[in-house]
Design a protein around this motif. Structure first.
Motif, mmCIF file in Angstrom:
data_model
loop_
_atom_site.group_PDB
_atom_site.id
_atom_site.type_symbol
_atom_site.label_atom_id
_atom_site.label_comp_id
_atom_site.label_asym_id
_atom_site.label_seq_id
_atom_site.Cartn_x
_atom_site.Cartn_y
_atom_site.Cartn_z
ATOM 1 N N ILE A 415 0.775 -1.215 -0.084
ATOM 2 C CA ILE A 415 -0.110 0.249 0.013
ATOM 3 C C ILE A 415 0.892 1.141 0.009
ATOM 4 O O ILE A 415 0.534 2.303 -0.495
ATOM 5 C CB ILE A 415 -0.911 -0.089 1.239
ATOM 6 N N LEU A 416 1.920 1.350 0.759
ATOM 7 C CA LEU A 416 2.906 2.486 0.718
ATOM 8 C C LEU A 416 3.268 2.642 -0.420
ATOM 9 O O LEU A 416 3.616 3.736 -1.131
ATOM 10 C CB LEU A 416 4.142 2.085 1.781
ATOM 11 N N TRP A 417 3.795 1.742 -1.219
ATOM 12 C CA TRP A 417 4.352 1.805 -2.614
ATOM 13 C C TRP A 417 3.311 2.260 -3.561
ATOM 14 O O TRP A 417 3.474 3.231 -4.424
ATOM 15 C CB TRP A 417 4.808 0.326 -3.089
ATOM 16 N N ALA A 418 2.032 1.910 -3.435
ATOM 17 C CA ALA A 418 0.824 2.450 -4.223
ATOM 18 C C ALA A 418 0.568 3.803 -4.171
ATOM 19 O O ALA A 418 0.452 4.614 -5.134
ATOM 20 C CB ALA A 418 -0.403 1.463 -3.958
ATOM 21 N N LEU A 419 0.615 4.335 -2.740
ATOM 22 C CA LEU A 419 0.269 5.413 -2.476
ATOM 23 C C LEU A 419 1.381 6.462 -2.878
ATOM 24 O O LEU A 419 1.041 7.625 -3.479
ATOM 25 C CB LEU A 419 0.245 5.651 -0.988
ATOM 26 N N VAL A 420 2.566 6.103 -2.817
ATOM 27 C CA VAL A 420 3.688 6.980 -3.281
ATOM 28 C C VAL A 420 3.703 7.111 -4.667
ATOM 29 O O VAL A 420 3.725 8.139 -5.414
ATOM 30 C CB VAL A 420 5.119 6.270 -2.818
ATOM 31 N N THR A 421 3.594 6.031 -5.502
ATOM 32 C CA THR A 421 3.261 5.920 -6.999
ATOM 33 C C THR A 421 2.108 6.692 -7.440
ATOM 34 O O THR A 421 1.951 7.403 -8.448
ATOM 35 C CB THR A 421 2.866 4.550 -7.366
ATOM 36 N N LEU A 422 0.783 6.624 -6.646
ATOM 37 C CA LEU A 422 -0.358 7.548 -6.944
ATOM 38 C C LEU A 422 -0.087 8.735 -6.801
ATOM 39 O O LEU A 422 -0.332 9.753 -7.764
ATOM 40 C CB LEU A 422 -1.527 6.836 -6.146
ATOM 41 N N TRP A 423 0.699 9.149 -5.729
ATOM 42 C CA TRP A 423 0.764 10.611 -5.329
ATOM 43 C C TRP A 423 1.864 11.318 -6.096
ATOM 44 O O TRP A 423 1.691 12.318 -6.882
ATOM 45 C CB TRP A 423 1.419 10.813 -3.919
ATOM 46 N N GLY A 452 -5.672 3.205 -7.717
ATOM 47 C CA GLY A 452 -6.448 3.989 -7.099
ATOM 48 C C GLY A 452 -7.793 2.954 -6.693
ATOM 49 O O GLY A 452 -8.259 3.051 -5.364
ATOM 50 N N LEU A 455 -7.071 0.399 -3.736
ATOM 51 C CA LEU A 455 -6.715 1.205 -2.791
ATOM 52 C C LEU A 455 -8.293 1.739 -2.041
ATOM 53 O O LEU A 455 -8.437 1.668 -0.870
ATOM 54 C CB LEU A 455 -6.084 2.349 -2.766
ATOM 55 N N ALA A 459 -10.138 0.657 1.595
ATOM 56 C CA ALA A 459 -10.384 1.535 2.563
ATOM 57 C C ALA A 459 -11.977 1.163 2.801
ATOM 58 O O ALA A 459 -12.394 1.365 4.232
ATOM 59 C CB ALA A 459 -10.518 3.049 1.977
#
Length: 597
Positions: A415-423, A452, A455, A459
């Motif tokens: 999830i951390l990787w995904a959030l960084v990629t998305l951001w 997205g 993720l 949530a």
């Protein structure tokens, strides 16, 4: 590895003629027929209750032909070339899985507290002609289980009571745990088979993990409801996925049936379903799938009306009439506090975030009370003692298994990787060298979607769990099991090999986790059933001359049926203090065998 998108509507009709397409149809119709059996069972019974007709053996004789008709019509709806062979294959699967589930269930005793107390009591009362639409049971008639019988959801009890009525064997009515696990497996398998880039072995393993989850496993031989709740939530999510891919009327009918049944499994099921459906409609809105959004809203609304007003007349309407709250006794001025009797000392007064954390990362155990505490452990460690928690239907700490906490840690790395990629993609697009080319080709938007959307689904799962004030109990939030599985699909979209490895490690850890739970649970239940059979046979032989005195407590109705079946000559002692030198007939049982002074 990107799992790949399934074919669009135009290509879909061509693809179903292939061997893989035929298998997809077979699995889908077969699993849908199990869902139809549940839906139609509750429908026929609810209509009967409304005109004061109790459950009879004829219910089963009505439901089975309609299920056959559903299978035949389904085979004609889908572009499957050989309608006759398709129908024969599906009905063979249906009959064999039904008898397989029934045969296993009837050979095991449910020794759980709730199962012997009010779940079997409900089936016995329905078998005797109780009509919950018009009659509120009193304490004497319901063996003092009237509060639960009058106010709890009736859906599962209804279709279990029909099987009890037909077989005259109450243990066989437990078959729906196993049967729904099989249905959830084939629903998931048929859905994932549409992702052309996923290897079949991976599709198979994920389907096994989703369907045969810890809560479903350690409740599969009991009358507890949470495993069935989980199976139906899995089926709901799969159907929503099918609708997202293809707006087919058949899927909307499945949606209506699933929701109508699901909201009548437990009182919390309606809340979970509302959250899931709300989250799904947000996804449709964000993806500009407004046609599907309108249809989902219409069909889901119809399902909720059927589920709450017809199927759920008792408890939702009767609770409102008699107690002023449709969700009584979960809510209300004199509601039942489920947390205090289930919690150890260090859980008292804690919020749902704290409790969920402990549910995931604590040592698997069954401790409760002011003199007991739950303890955190190092992820990916397993001890023999903590596996004992899974001999019960209600592991109170670490209920998802000894390796689940480690899987969640890996999930958060993904999830951390995904959030960084998305951001980075949203916040700093100018630093992406190939952004313009990717935007023109649509790859950029697809990346945002594939990252997205999972993720957002994660949530939604967390919200459904955190809304429950008893989130430390895995059986109250079985959907949390899907969290690392969604994280795995998120990892599949990564171009970074370590992230994909984390995804595969999650799958392997969860598989091993479930093997440990399954071996522990089934081995114990086989042993305790054999022990109970042996003791019942001995008591039957010893009571031939003179009756044996027993104190049954809250287990009277369920166990007197067992005693009668074994031919035990017994006398019931109503008060515990009148049971001289009472000895438990089984470990942890409240049934006492009374002896002379």
């Amino acid at each position: 590895m990107n799992p790949g998108f399934p074919p669009d509507d135009d290509r879909y009709h061509e693809s179903v003629s292939s061997p893989a397409g035929k298998v997809f149809i077979i699995f889908l119709i077969y699993s849908s027929s199990i869902l139809f059996f549940l839906f139609f069972s509750i429908l026929v019974t609810s209509i009967g209750f409304s005109v004061k007709i109790p459950i009879t053996s004829y219910h089963f004789l009505i439901i089975v032909p309609f299920t056959l008709a559903f299978v035949i019509i389904s085979c004609f709806i889908f572009p499957y070339r050989s309608k006759v062979s398709g129908t024969v294959i599906i009905l063979s699967l249906w009959v064999s899985s039904f008898y397989f589930s029934l045969d296993i269930s009837k050979h095991f005793f449910d020794i759980s507290y709730d199962g012997q107390a009010y779940h079997q009591e409900a089936l016995i009362q329905l078998d005797r002609g109780w009509n919950p639409f018009f009659e509120q049971l009193n304490g004497f008639k319901a063996n003092h289980m009237d509060r639960w019988l009058n106010t709890y959801s009736k859906g599962v009890w209804i279709y279990e009571a029909i099987i009890f009525k037909v077989t005259n064997d109450i243990e066989s009515a437990k078959l729906f745990h196993i049967w729904l696990m099989i249905a959830a497996f084939f629903f998931t398998l048929s859905f994932l088979s549409r992702f052309d880039k996923l290897p079949f072995i991976l599709i198979f393993l994920i389907s096994v993990l989703v369907a045969f989850n810890p809560v479903s496993i350690y409740q599969s031989l009991s009358f507890y409801l949470d495993g069935q709740l989980m199976s139906l939530m899995v089926i709901l999510i799969v159907i929503l996925g099918l609708i997202y891919m293809e707006s087919k009327h058949y899927y909307y009918i499945l949606l209506v049936m699933t929701i109508a049944v699901l909201v009548n499994v437990k009182l919390t099921a309606g809340i979970y379903t509302l959250i899931i459906m709300s989250g799904y409609m947000v996804i449709l809105w964000m993806k500009n799938k407004l046609f599907q959004l309108r249809k989902v809203f219409i069909f889901a609304s119809a399902a909720f009306i059927i589920g709450f007003l017809l199927f759920g007349w008792n408890p939702y309407i009767t609770n409102t009439i008699y107690r002023g709250n449709p969700l009584y006794p979960a809510l209300g001025t004199d509601r039942s506090d489920y947390t205090v009797p289930q919690f150890p000392a260090n859980f008292s007064g804690k919020n749902s975030v704290f409790l969920l954390f402990y549910s995931i990362f604590s040592r698997s155990d069954n401790v409760r009370g002011a003199d007991k505490s739950a303890y955190l452990k190092i992820p990916f460690t397993v001890s023999k003692d903590e596996l004992k928690a899974f001999t019960d239907t209600n592991a109170k700490q670490g209920g998802f298994g000894p390796l689940f906490g480690g899987s969640i840690l890996l999930s958060f790395l993904i999830i951390l990787w995904a959030l960084v990629t998305l951001w980075r993609g949203v916040r700093w697009p100018q630093y992406n060298k190939n952004l313009k080319e990717r935007q023109q080709g649509g790859e950029y938007d697809e990346t945002l979607t594939t990252i997205g959307m999972p993720l957002f689904c994660l949530a939604v799962i967390l919200v459904t769990c955190l809304i429950n004030p008893a989130s430390s109990l895995a059986r109250f939030i079985p959907q949390m099991w899907l969290f690392p599985i969604f994280a795995f699909f998120l990892a599949c979209h990564s171009n970074y090999k370590p992230i994909r490895i984390f995804g595969y490690l999650i799958v392997f850890a969860l598989i091993f986790n479930n093997i440990l739970i399954g071996i522990t649970y089934y081995k114990y239940n086989l042993a305790i059933t054999n022990l109970y059979n042996s003791r019942l046979e001995k008591m039957a032989a010893a009571s031939k001359q003179d009756p044996i005195k027993f104190y049954f407590g809250g287990f009277k109705s369920s166990n007197t049926i067992r005693f009668d079946k074994f031919g035990i000559n017994y006398e019931i002692i109503e008060n515990k203090e009148d049971c001289n030198n009472g000895q438990r007939i089984l470990p942890h049982s409240i049934i006492l065998k009374c002896t002379s002074k």
